[in-house]
Design an enzyme around this catalytic site. Structure first.
Site, PDB file in Angstrom:
ATOM      1  N   GLY A  23      27.553  38.883  52.243  1.00 10.71           N
ATOM      2  CA  GLY A  23      26.702  38.918  53.540  1.00 10.71           C
ATOM      3  C   GLY A  23      27.767  39.237  54.768  1.00 10.71           C
ATOM      4  CE1 TYR A  72      22.432  32.529  42.478  1.00  7.94           C
ATOM      5  CE2 TYR A  72      22.977  33.426  40.348  1.00  7.94           C
ATOM      6  CZ  TYR A  72      22.901  33.647  41.654  1.00  7.94           C
ATOM      7  OH  TYR A  72      23.433  34.325  42.344  1.00  7.94           O
TER       8      TYR A  72
END
Length: 247
Positions: free
Chosen positions: A14, A140
């Site tokens: 990010g 996950y």
């Protein structure tokens, strides 16, 4: 100037994606749980806003403060590595709350404004585990597989309104803090019965043949945003590209 909103922009993919789009002259809204990150350069085209993707009030406040959003990048995520048998259900739910339901909630929040403008792009960051399942990461993997199916579905229904939905699938990046947002230690999730099985897997993690750089993911997001061919999936990194080719 087009505006991109990136979740989970305090570090890793990010952060690098925010830097990439800032350098290209975009208006960037970098969101994170706890603003105050000095890793992003001071810039007139940058806003840093608080966001907890698991909190409905936080999402609503962000959307109100952000204004028009041309591109949403759902990048915020957490991971748990360990034997599924030993992974507490409460932590599995936390993984889904961020990776799956957080992505869905943010997507739902931006659709109305994009639909009204008849334009917009939603980029969901998943993982190369959706290309080839990785052991010791069942929770996950499941959370990211759910987003793969979700994105493929909304890509069809939102195209009618001029909105594109894309997937970026990063490979393994040793520099990312995979489980930093959980209170679990890997060693607590590997029971003795799994130790022999897990040993070579962790050895491979420590010395991978191919890896993904954070810049690879930022570049894949850039390509996804500017794609006009209808491509859904964008593997990011040498290892992800190899897995995609094999798949």
């Amino acid at each position: 100037m087009r505006t991109i909103l990136i979740t989970g922009a305090s570090s890793g993919y990010g952060l690098e994606t925010a830097r990439h789009f800032l350098a290209k002259g975009w208006q960037v809204i970098a969101t994170m749980r706890k603003p105050g990150n000095d890793a992003l350069p001071a810039a007139s085209n940058l806003r840093i806003l608080p966001l907890d993707v698991t909190n409905a009030r936080s999402i609503a406040s962000l959307i109100e403060a952000a204004g028009p959003i041309d591109v949403l990048v759902n990048n915020a995520g957490i991971g748990v590595v360990g034997a599924f048998e030993a992974t507490p259900m409460e932590h599995i739910r936390k993984v889904f709350e961020t990776n799956t339901f957080g992505t869905m909630a943010m997507t739902q929040a931006v659709i109305p404004q994009m639909r009204a403008r008849h334009s917009g792009i939603i980029v969901n960051v998943t993982s190369s585990v959706t290309l080839a399942a990785m052991p010791l990461a069942a929770a996950y993997t499941a959370s990211k597989e759910a987003i793969e199916g979700f994105t493929g579905s909304i890509a069809h229904e939102l195209a009618h309104f001029g909105i594109a939905a894309k997937l970026v699938e990063p490979g393994y990046a040793p520099t990312t803090r995979f489980a930093a947002n959980t209170s679990l230690r890997v060693e607590d999730l590997i029971p003795e019965a799994y130790a022999e099985f897990a040993r070579p897997i962790f050895a491979a993690f420590a010395n991978p043949a191919l890896t993904t750089r954070e810049a690879d993911v930022a570049d894949a997001v850039w390509r996804a945003v500017h794609d006009d061919t209808g491509t859904l999936r964008f593997p990011a990194g040498a290892d992800a590209a190899a897995l995609a080719a094999a798949a």
